[in-house]
Scaffold this active site. Structure first.
Site, PDB file in Angstrom:
ATOM      1  N   GLU A   7       0.834  -1.209   0.000  1.00  0.00           N
ATOM      2  CA  GLU A   7       0.000   0.000   0.000  1.00  0.00           C
ATOM      3  C   GLU A   7       0.870   1.262   0.000  1.00  0.00           C
ATOM      4  O   GLU A   7       1.040   1.916   1.019  1.00  0.00           O
ATOM      5  CB  GLU A   7      -0.957  -0.006   1.194  1.00  0.00           C
ATOM      6  CG  GLU A   7      -2.053  -1.058   1.061  1.00  0.00           C
ATOM      7  CD  GLU A   7      -3.132  -0.948   2.132  1.00  0.00           C
ATOM      8  OE1 GLU A   7      -4.306  -1.222   1.822  1.00  0.00           O
ATOM      9  OE2 GLU A   7      -2.798  -0.591   3.288  1.00  0.00           O
ATOM     10  N   GLU A  38      -5.999  -7.152  -1.495  1.00  0.00           N
ATOM     11  CA  GLU A  38      -6.551  -7.063  -0.145  1.00  0.00           C
ATOM     12  C   GLU A  38      -8.014  -6.663  -0.229  1.00  0.00           C
ATOM     13  O   GLU A  38      -8.363  -5.707  -0.918  1.00  0.00           O
ATOM     14  CB  GLU A  38      -5.811  -6.025   0.711  1.00  0.00           C
ATOM     15  CG  GLU A  38      -4.412  -6.407   1.126  1.00  0.00           C
ATOM     16  CD  GLU A  38      -3.830  -5.445   2.153  1.00  0.00           C
ATOM     17  OE1 GLU A  38      -4.614  -4.806   2.896  1.00  0.00           O
ATOM     18  OE2 GLU A  38      -2.595  -5.325   2.210  1.00  0.00           O
TER      19      GLU A  38
END
Length: 349
Positions: free
Chosen positions: A173, A282
């Site tokens: 991320e 995710e």
């Protein structure tokens, strides 16, 4: 019956070409291997097992978590790795050695493996990209070399254990970059040099592993265009665009139905714009709303499969087994009774 017929034809052709029966069997098995990844990041599992947590299957019988996941359609496992982690049960572990052992277990269960390099000693995410302690004080060239050496070392350890990761993430991320401050998006040229050092290390050890660059807010097309336009302009090397999709973490906590079409639009736009494959690496929904999370997962899987040219490659739930009673995490797919919730049924075809 049709699949058996095609396998028979393939085997016959290979035998005519002089391929051994053993090789024939292996190749026939590969042709039947599911290409769409239905995955789970289960990096907490060693700590959970070590603490004595017991996993139960749908019938309430104690069972290996890998077996429970496989019975719910999971065919791929994602594992984070930290440089020098602590032994804290929730923010530690995930060392090279633990990652290799988990990857070996995944292989034994016939699952594909994704390795997720955080390039930190603990959590890296949009709110923090902390440099490993051992890398503090290095100049930029030394930092690049440290990243390359660490990536190579983990990949080589996997190779020596006969593990070939299907996918490898360079950073976790990273909308603001990684390994701050040097790898911040305030300095795209340096960030891309770091990304490419990781890419080169991966490919040196395993040229078949696909490299993923991962951004959060998969429904946010402006965010993704800005980030990947810059990545492309500065020459970042990668194979797949990875995204997170958590409606619960978005402003206002919208229901998935309010943002699922934005996710679909963004996936399709990314594939059209950059020509790369796409993965939801995710995803997660509230454990106390298992039916809603089930419906959300079915929708995300369907939207990913609908991406043109088979470039929608898979969907991974983040820590589905990380029951709130152990982790305090609200977005698992496990109940207080130690059993998977209805949400996990979304991965069953």
């Amino acid at each position: 019956m049709k699949n058996c017929f095609y396998t028979y034809i393939l085997v016959s052709l290979l035998l005519l070409l002089g391929v051994s029966s053993c090789e024939t069997s292996e190749r026939a098995e590969e042709t039947g291997k599911e290409s769409f990844a239905k995955g789970a990041d289960i990096s907490w599992l060693p700590q959970m097992e070590e603490s004595g947590y017991i996993f139960y299957n749908d019938d309430g019988v104690p069972e290996d978590c890998f077996k429970i996941l496989k019975d719910h359609g999971i065919n791929s496992i994602r594992l984070r790795t930290w440089v020098n982690p602590s032994d804290d049960p929730h923010s530690g572990h995930c060392s090279k050695e633990e990652t290799v052992e988990m990857a070996k277990r995944a292989k034994e269960w016939g699952m594909s493996v994704m390795i997720n390099f955080h390039y930190s000693d603990s959590w890296a995410d949009p709110g923090k990209q902390n440099k490993p302690k051992d890398w503090e004080g290095l100049n930029f060239d030394e930092l690049k070399q440290a990243l390359y050496d660490y990536t190579y070392d983990v990949m080589d350890a996997l190779k020596k254990s006969e593990i070939t990761p299907e996918w490898v993430q360079i950073g976790n991320e990273i909308p603001s970059g990684m390994i701050h401050p040097e790898g911040h998006t305030d300095n795209w040229s340096q960030l891309v040099e770091l990304i490419n050092a990781g890419y080169d290390a991966v490919k040196t050890v395993s040229n078949t592993s696909k490299v993923i660059l991962h951004i959060d807010q998969g429904n946010n097309n402006d965010r993704f265009r800005w980030w990947f336009d810059n990545a492309e302009n500065y020459g970042a090397k990668y194979d797949i665009i990875g995204m997170s999709f958590y409606p619960w973490w978005l402003e206002g906590k919208p229901d998935y139905t309010e943002v699922i079409e934005d996710l679909a639009y963004n996936m399709n736009d990314m594939v059209s714009r950059y020509g790369k494959g796409i993965m939801v690496v995710e995803v997660g929904g509230e454990d106390i709303k298992p039916v809603n999370t089930y419906n959300m997962l079915r929708a995300v899987i369907q939207k990913t499969k609908e991406v043109p040219d088979n470039k929608g490659l898979g969907v991974f739930y983040w820590e589905p087994q990380g029951a709130r009673s152990w982790s305090k995490y609200a977005l698992s797919a496990w109940g207080d009774n130690g059993k998977p919730t209805k949400a996990m049924d979304a991965f069953i075809d």
